[in-house]
Write an enzyme that holds these catalytic residues in place. Structure first.
Site, short mmCIF file in Angstrom:
data_model
loop_
_atom_site.label_atom_id
_atom_site.label_comp_id
_atom_site.label_asym_id
_atom_site.label_seq_id
_atom_site.Cartn_x
_atom_site.Cartn_y
_atom_site.Cartn_z
N HIS A 108 -8.14 6.41 5.07
CA HIS A 108 -7.65 6.52 6.45
C HIS A 108 -8.10 7.89 6.96
O HIS A 108 -7.55 8.91 6.55
CB HIS A 108 -6.12 6.39 6.42
CG HIS A 108 -5.45 6.48 7.75
ND1 HIS A 108 -5.21 5.38 8.55
CD2 HIS A 108 -4.94 7.55 8.42
CE1 HIS A 108 -4.57 5.77 9.65
NE2 HIS A 108 -4.40 7.08 9.59
N ARG A 121 0.88 -1.18 0.00
CA ARG A 121 0.00 0.00 0.00
C ARG A 121 0.91 1.22 0.00
O ARG A 121 1.84 1.29 0.81
CB ARG A 121 -0.86 -0.01 1.27
CG ARG A 121 -1.74 1.24 1.40
CD ARG A 121 -2.38 1.35 2.78
NE ARG A 121 -1.38 1.62 3.80
CZ ARG A 121 -1.56 1.41 5.11
NH1 ARG A 121 -2.69 0.93 5.56
NH2 ARG A 121 -0.58 1.69 5.97
N THR A 128 -5.08 12.86 7.01
CA THR A 128 -4.18 12.80 8.15
C THR A 128 -4.55 13.78 9.26
O THR A 128 -4.25 13.55 10.43
CB THR A 128 -2.74 13.06 7.65
OG1 THR A 128 -2.47 12.13 6.59
CG2 THR A 128 -1.70 12.93 8.73
N HIS A 140 -8.84 10.64 9.92
CA HIS A 140 -8.65 11.10 11.30
C HIS A 140 -9.90 11.84 11.77
O HIS A 140 -10.72 12.28 10.97
CB HIS A 140 -7.37 11.94 11.40
CG HIS A 140 -6.17 11.07 11.64
ND1 HIS A 140 -5.66 10.84 12.89
CD2 HIS A 140 -5.44 10.33 10.78
CE1 HIS A 140 -4.62 10.01 12.78
NE2 HIS A 140 -4.47 9.68 11.51
N HIS A 198 -39.37 7.52 27.94
CA HIS A 198 -38.62 6.54 27.15
C HIS A 198 -38.85 5.13 27.66
O HIS A 198 -39.11 4.20 26.90
CB HIS A 198 -37.11 6.85 27.20
CG HIS A 198 -36.74 8.06 26.44
ND1 HIS A 198 -35.67 8.09 25.58
CD2 HIS A 198 -37.28 9.30 26.40
CE1 HIS A 198 -35.57 9.29 25.05
NE2 HIS A 198 -36.53 10.04 25.53
C1 HCA Z 1 1.41 8.32 10.41
C2 HCA Z 1 0.43 9.06 9.52
C3 HCA Z 1 -0.69 8.21 8.98
C4 HCA Z 1 -0.23 7.26 7.91
C5 HCA Z 1 -1.32 6.52 7.22
C6 HCA Z 1 -0.81 5.46 6.25
C7 HCA Z 1 -1.72 9.23 8.45
O1 HCA Z 1 1.13 8.24 11.59
O2 HCA Z 1 2.40 7.85 9.95
O3 HCA Z 1 0.35 5.15 6.24
O4 HCA Z 1 -1.65 4.94 5.50
O5 HCA Z 1 -2.68 9.52 9.14
O6 HCA Z 1 -1.47 9.79 7.37
O7 HCA Z 1 -1.30 7.50 10.04
CU CU Z 2 -3.09 8.24 10.73
#
Ligand code: HCA
Ligand code: CU
Length: 388
Positions: free
Chosen positions: A201, A132, A166, A203, A295
């Protein structure tokens, strides 16, 4: 088919102050495997020898899940991951102009060369390894840089491109939509006849990680990252249980053993020191508890009046509790559940007054505590009668 990647052992361990001992990591991996998680990201072997060892042991434990390790775009990191015997390596490298100029001091071309060389190296050592590539901070990076780096990575052998939010920047339904981003990236890569799996991914800095992940899924993402309790840097990432429940209850999937989530969450909570809030969805103590009089009354007739998710989905039950919001109807219902049949109306009111007084102190009365209140009120009544 959609795959879930759990990153409790990698991203989750980046939560400030969280560290899982090696035997705990193995136990968590086992529970994730039992639940049917597709990919377990076990750590970054270059960080410490202990992490290296646990990645290696988990990779050799015969789990059904694909076992992954994290690596910077460095041959040395990838070598360590390969040594651990994992099936999957996630390589990350941010290619935004800003990061290239101020942190890496590299041109985009040089960065891409470094990324592709590392990928080719990994594939030359183990042609079956799944790679990946994540252009870290994907969504805030110049789109062209993401496309160029991703296209080159795929040509070098990467199987998966992960879109990383991120910093938890995306907002559904706006010009920062993950749905639009994934659609655009897929189109662009497909138009170049490149067809990697797209991962996401997200956050949770704005509390929108799950919403963005679902947006990505609707746009065709095939791998979604999550972690137990959403553990991760800062506000963490997508919560695993919430993701699995929505996919199961609302998106027609039936791939996971959801009854094991509760045990996993309590185990991770105990060993991370991160408490599970009482009101946390699915696994919180009160996630399926009805309290207010209105409720309780309606939910006692049929829980669906106040539940759109059945607790049975995760092997739990509907609960009722009493507090300062409870009325006589809730109390009567609770007395029926605990099998208390012969309490006079007068004493019922006394019990209710006691319950409300406890409730006003910010506590709730569980049905396991109620018989003790009833007993006390009865004894108190007898005592008053005698002393008259
Ligand atoms: C990190 C950042 C990461 C990487 C995600 C990934 C992110 O802690 O290195 O490698 O797919 O949020 O971008 O977690
Ligand atoms: Cu991350």
């Amino acid at each position: 088919m959609l795959q879930i990647l759990d990153s409790t052992l990698r991203e989750g361990e980046q939560t400030p102050g969280v560290y899982f001992d090696r035997h705990i990591k193995l136990a968590i991996a086992k529970m994730l495997d039992d639940i049917g998680i597709n990919i377990i990201e076990t750590g970054h072997p270059a960080v410490t020898q202990e992490i290296h060892d646990s990645v290696q042991i988990i990779a050799h434990s015969g789990f059904n899940a694909t076992i992954g390790a994290h690596a910077r775009s460095l041959r040395s990191d990838v070598e360590l991951a390969l040594q651990c015997g994992v099936d999957f390596i996630g390589i990350f490298y941010c290619v935004s102009d800003d990061r290239l100029n101020t942190v890496f001091n590299k041109e985009l071309d040089e960065a891409i060369q470094q990324i592709t060389e590392v990928i080719k190296f990994a594939k030359s050592v183990n042609p079956n390894i799944i790679i990946r590539y994540t252009p870290e901070d994907t969504v805030r990076t110049e789109f062209n840089n993401v496309v160029e780096a991703s296209a080159a990575a795929v040509k070098a052998g990467a199987d998966v491109i992960s879109v990383a939010d991120t910093t938890g920047y995306m907002i559904p339904g706006t010009d920062r939509s993950m749905f639009d981003y994934i659609s655009k990236l897929k189109n662009e890569l497909n138009s170049r006849d490149l067809h990697p799996k797209i991962a996401v991914h997200c956050h949770n800095d704005r509390g929108l990680a799950l919403a963005n992940a679902l947006d990505a899924y609707r746009a065709g993402a095939e791998i979604i990252d999550a972690s137990v309790l959403g553990l991760g840097e800062r506000a963490g990432i997508v919560d695993l249980a919430q993701l699995l429940i929505v996919l199961s209850a609302d998106f027609g999937m039936n791939n996971w053993n959801l009854e094991k989530l509760d045990e996993l969450y309590h185990f991770v909570s105990a060993h991370s020191g991160v408490p599970i809030p009482r009101n946390y969805p699915i696994v919180g103590k009160h996630a399926f508890t009805h309290c207010a009089g209105v409720h309780t009354h309606a939910a006692a007739i049929n829980p669906t009046h106040y539940e759109s998710l059945s607790p049975q989905l995760v092997g739990k039950e509907t609960h009722f509790a009493l507090d300062h919001m409870s009325g006589i109807a809730s109390l009567k219902f609770a007395l029926k559940i605990i099998g208390e049949k012969d309490l006079t109306e007068e004493l019922q009111l006394e019990v209710l007054a006691e319950v409300k007084s406890i409730g006003q102190k910010g506590k709730i009365v569980e049905l396991t505590e109620l018989p003790h209140i009833v007993h006390f009120i009865k004894q108190n009544y007898k005592h008053k009668q005698k002393s008259k």
